[in-house]
Write a protein that holds these residues in place. Structure first.
Motif, PDB file in Angstrom:
ATOM      1  N   SER A 129      -4.052   2.405 -10.321  1.00  0.00           N
ATOM      2  CA  SER A 129      -3.212   2.379  -9.122  1.00  0.00           C
ATOM      3  C   SER A 129      -3.933   1.626  -8.001  1.00  0.00           C
ATOM      4  O   SER A 129      -4.425   2.224  -7.045  1.00  0.00           O
ATOM      5  N   PRO A 130      -4.011   0.302  -8.099  1.00  0.00           N
ATOM      6  CA  PRO A 130      -4.817  -0.477  -7.146  1.00  0.00           C
ATOM      7  C   PRO A 130      -4.292  -0.474  -5.727  1.00  0.00           C
ATOM      8  O   PRO A 130      -5.049  -0.766  -4.791  1.00  0.00           O
ATOM      9  N   TRP A 131      -3.015  -0.149  -5.512  1.00  0.00           N
ATOM     10  CA  TRP A 131      -2.439  -0.151  -4.168  1.00  0.00           C
ATOM     11  C   TRP A 131      -2.144   1.268  -3.685  1.00  0.00           C
ATOM     12  O   TRP A 131      -1.418   1.460  -2.720  1.00  0.00           O
ATOM     13  N   GLN A 132      -2.728   2.251  -4.353  1.00  0.00           N
ATOM     14  CA  GLN A 132      -2.471   3.653  -4.030  1.00  0.00           C
ATOM     15  C   GLN A 132      -3.759   4.386  -3.640  1.00  0.00           C
ATOM     16  O   GLN A 132      -4.851   3.970  -4.005  1.00  0.00           O
ATOM     17  N   LEU A 133      -3.589   5.493  -2.939  1.00  0.00           N
ATOM     18  CA  LEU A 133      -4.668   6.443  -2.686  1.00  0.00           C
ATOM     19  C   LEU A 133      -4.056   7.747  -2.205  1.00  0.00           C
ATOM     20  O   LEU A 133      -3.292   7.764  -1.236  1.00  0.00           O
ATOM     21  N   GLY A 134      -4.379   8.838  -2.897  1.00  0.00           N
ATOM     22  CA  GLY A 134      -3.905  10.146  -2.463  1.00  0.00           C
ATOM     23  C   GLY A 134      -4.711  10.656  -1.282  1.00  0.00           C
ATOM     24  O   GLY A 134      -5.810  10.171  -0.995  1.00  0.00           O
ATOM     25  N   PHE A 135      -4.169  11.664  -0.613  1.00  0.00           N
ATOM     26  CA  PHE A 135      -4.898  12.250   0.524  1.00  0.00           C
ATOM     27  C   PHE A 135      -5.422  13.639   0.199  1.00  0.00           C
ATOM     28  O   PHE A 135      -6.590  13.923   0.385  1.00  0.00           O
ATOM     29  N   VAL A 136      -4.566  14.527  -0.288  1.00  0.00           N
ATOM     30  CA  VAL A 136      -4.950  15.930  -0.480  1.00  0.00           C
ATOM     31  C   VAL A 136      -5.696  16.123  -1.798  1.00  0.00           C
ATOM     32  O   VAL A 136      -5.547  15.338  -2.733  1.00  0.00           O
TER      33      VAL A 136
ATOM     34  N   PRO B 143      -9.166  11.623  -4.413  1.00  0.00           N
ATOM     35  CA  PRO B 143      -8.371  11.323  -3.224  1.00  0.00           C
ATOM     36  C   PRO B 143      -9.254  11.253  -1.991  1.00  0.00           C
ATOM     37  O   PRO B 143     -10.470  11.444  -2.070  1.00  0.00           O
ATOM     38  N   ALA B 144      -8.634  10.998  -0.853  1.00  0.00           N
ATOM     39  CA  ALA B 144      -9.405  10.888   0.387  1.00  0.00           C
ATOM     40  C   ALA B 144     -10.127  12.192   0.712  1.00  0.00           C
ATOM     41  O   ALA B 144     -11.246  12.186   1.231  1.00  0.00           O
ATOM     42  N   VAL B 145      -9.502  13.330   0.409  1.00  0.00           N
ATOM     43  CA  VAL B 145     -10.121  14.643   0.617  1.00  0.00           C
ATOM     44  C   VAL B 145     -10.276  15.306  -0.742  1.00  0.00           C
ATOM     45  O   VAL B 145      -9.285  15.545  -1.436  1.00  0.00           O
TER      46      VAL B 145
ATOM     47  N   PRO C  22       0.822  -1.219   0.000  1.00  0.00           N
ATOM     48  CA  PRO C  22       0.000   0.000   0.000  1.00  0.00           C
ATOM     49  C   PRO C  22       0.853   1.265   0.000  1.00  0.00           C
ATOM     50  O   PRO C  22       1.817   1.379   0.757  1.00  0.00           O
ATOM     51  N   GLN C  23       0.497   2.192  -0.873  1.00  0.00           N
ATOM     52  CA  GLN C  23       1.131   3.517  -0.982  1.00  0.00           C
ATOM     53  C   GLN C  23      -0.015   4.518  -0.843  1.00  0.00           C
ATOM     54  O   GLN C  23      -0.568   4.978  -1.821  1.00  0.00           O
ATOM     55  N   VAL C  24      -0.361   4.857   0.379  1.00  0.00           N
ATOM     56  CA  VAL C  24      -1.668   5.471   0.616  1.00  0.00           C
ATOM     57  C   VAL C  24      -1.601   6.750   1.445  1.00  0.00           C
ATOM     58  O   VAL C  24      -0.694   6.957   2.242  1.00  0.00           O
ATOM     59  N   LEU C  25      -2.614   7.593   1.217  1.00  0.00           N
ATOM     60  CA  LEU C  25      -2.776   8.858   1.932  1.00  0.00           C
ATOM     61  C   LEU C  25      -1.492   9.682   1.838  1.00  0.00           C
ATOM     62  O   LEU C  25      -1.022  10.265   2.817  1.00  0.00           O
ATOM     63  N   ILE C  26      -0.964   9.725   0.616  1.00  0.00           N
ATOM     64  CA  ILE C  26       0.264  10.458   0.342  1.00  0.00           C
ATOM     65  C   ILE C  26      -0.055  11.904  -0.029  1.00  0.00           C
ATOM     66  O   ILE C  26      -1.167  12.220  -0.447  1.00  0.00           O
ATOM     67  N   MET C  27       0.935  12.771   0.119  1.00  0.00           N
ATOM     68  CA  MET C  27       0.738  14.206  -0.064  1.00  0.00           C
ATOM     69  C   MET C  27       1.089  14.623  -1.496  1.00  0.00           C
ATOM     70  O   MET C  27       2.148  15.197  -1.765  1.00  0.00           O
ATOM     71  N   THR C  28       0.224  14.283  -2.432  1.00  0.00           N
ATOM     72  CA  THR C  28       0.364  14.706  -3.814  1.00  0.00           C
ATOM     73  C   THR C  28      -1.025  14.892  -4.401  1.00  0.00           C
ATOM     74  O   THR C  28      -1.941  14.138  -4.070  1.00  0.00           O
ATOM     75  N   GLY C  29      -1.150  15.893  -5.259  1.00  0.00           N
ATOM     76  CA  GLY C  29      -2.426  16.144  -5.914  1.00  0.00           C
ATOM     77  C   GLY C  29      -2.561  15.439  -7.246  1.00  0.00           C
ATOM     78  O   GLY C  29      -3.438  15.792  -8.035  1.00  0.00           O
TER      79      GLY C  29
END
Length: 419
Positions: free
Chosen positions: A164-171, A397-399, A147-154
């Motif tokens: 990107s099945p193992w990813q999720l952005g946050f911002v 993304p999450a937000v 998992p590469q998740v809730l990372i700080m990239t737009g």
């Protein structure tokens, strides 16, 4: 003004040189597998008693300020939770959460090397800052099923479940911020001349794309000058001088480098040019940018946010803010008041991860991803009203909601109209 954004264009952030270090105070011992007491063989980095998360982010170089915050906030959040006994998981186990953070100095090659060093020791990678640095090891994370998740990239690519099945952005994505300000300006009902200065890469292009799409067809808005700069530039004085001659009363400034934003504000004042400004959320810190840049001299400086600003008088007695400010120096090794919003953002990342952990019924990365992608309308601590965490919408993304704010000389106030 609340904005939900949907652009899917991939974006980038400036790259700096690499220096590899480990953040002091972060966990160095990583638990192995173990059966976890539930169905499915436990993934690396989790035991019955602990779970370890990895971070690669800039802790040195030009972006060390926000990069350090991406570690400090999440470390403080889980440090406070660990002091209370740990985090309760959905499988009935209570675990402490440990953080291992490495410096990539905003260098994609170093970020990839950091991932290689951490991937077999940590359960998941999280919170790291930067589009090129996160992209550098995205394919490897997919192949390794880490998992590469809730990372700080737009970058919207990280929130596309198919790509990107193992990813999720946050911002929120960059286009969202530009679009929110463009809509605010277009709805003012007043004539405005706009000068645009943007970073000459996907980061800058994403902001400009969102802004120009929002003002398209708005008869009251005219873009009179548009210039770029390179992320490696040490000065934008020439661009500011040229933009000042345009007669613009608004500057749309899509810059990721804090020193350049400060110098741009200072140069405009030297030229006695005092337009209103739009600044990205990651380079609009009151303490680190606006105060040294003399932001109070301008009629208005606008940005967007989804996080409460601890320095704002409006949140002086807010319980979430007080808990956060108390934990940051005690558990996050961050002694001063946070100068960058990334500290708040990574605190929210910690809370969002805890939500996912509470729904995990198996100690596996697969089950974690299922739990993470099932969070709806979660009001994480420090979130502004009308903004929430929602991980169920593919491509977002999450937000994905932002609020437009105006600098008040110390912090920001939410606004509904351009003043």
């Amino acid at each position: 003004m609340r904005k939900h954004l949907r652009s899917r264009r991939a974006l980038g952030i400036a790259v700096a040189s690499a220096v590899a270090i480990t953040l002091p105070g972060c966990a160095r011992e990583v638990g192995g597998g173990g059966d976890g007491g539930s169905g499915g063989e436990a993934s690396p980095g989790i035991t019955d008693d602990s779970i370890t998360l990895g971070i690669t982010t800039p802790l040195s170089g030009a972006t060390a300020g926000p990069g350090t915050c991406t570690v400090a906030g999440i470390t403080a959040y889980f440090g406070a939770k660990n002091a209370e006994g740990g985090v309760e998981f959905g499988d009935g186990k209570t675990r402490t959460v440990e953080i291992e953070a490495l410096d990539d100095a905003y260098d994609p090659q170093q970020a990839a090397a950091n991932y290689d060093q951490l991937k077999d020791e940590v359960f998941a990678m999280t919170a790291g800052l930067g589009t090129p640095t996160n992209r550098a090891w995205r394919d490897a994370a997919i192949a390794d099923e880490v998992p590469q998740v809730l990372i700080m990239t737009g970058d919207p690519l990280f929130s596309d479940a198919e790509e990107s099945p193992w990813q999720l952005g946050f911002v929120p994505i960059y286009q969202n911020e530009g679009e929110a300000f463009g809509e605010l300006l277009a709805s003012s009902g007043q004539d405005h001349k706009v000068a645009i200065l943007s970073q000459n890469d996907d980061y800058g292009e994403g902001y400009v794309e969102g802004f120009t799409s929002a003002i398209e067809g708005a008869d009251n808005i005219e873009v009179v000058e548009q210039l770029t700069y390179e992320a490696t530039d040490t000065s934008v004085d020439a661009q500011i001088t040229q933009l000042a001659a345009s007669g613009a009363d608004v500057v749309f400034n899509a810059m990721s480098q804090v020193p350049l934003v400060v110098s741009a504000l200072q140069k405009a004042q030297q030229l006695n040019w005092k337009p209103s400004w739009f600044l990205p959320s990651n380079t609009s810190s009151p303490g680190a940018v606006l105060e040294p840049g003399g932001g109070a001299a301008f009629p208005g400086i606008y940005s967007v946010s989804f996080a409460k600003a601890p320095a704002s008088p409006a949140f002086a007695e807010d319980e979430d803010v007080k808990a956060y400010l108390a934990a940051l120096p005690q558990y996050g090794n961050y002694p001063d008041p946070p100068a960058f919003p990334h500290c708040q953002w990574s605190w929210m990342v910690g809370a969002t991860l805890e939500q996912a952990f509470s729904e995990m019924t198996e100690p596996t990365r697969e089950n974690f991803m299922e739990a993470l992608r099932s969070i709806e309308d979660f009001q994480a601590p420090l979130m502004l009203p009308d903004t929430t965490v929602n991980t169920t919408e593919d491509g977002q993304p999450a937000v994905s909601t932002v609020v437009v704010q105006k600098y008040n000389g110390r912090g920001y106030d939410t606004v509904e109209s351009f003043e």
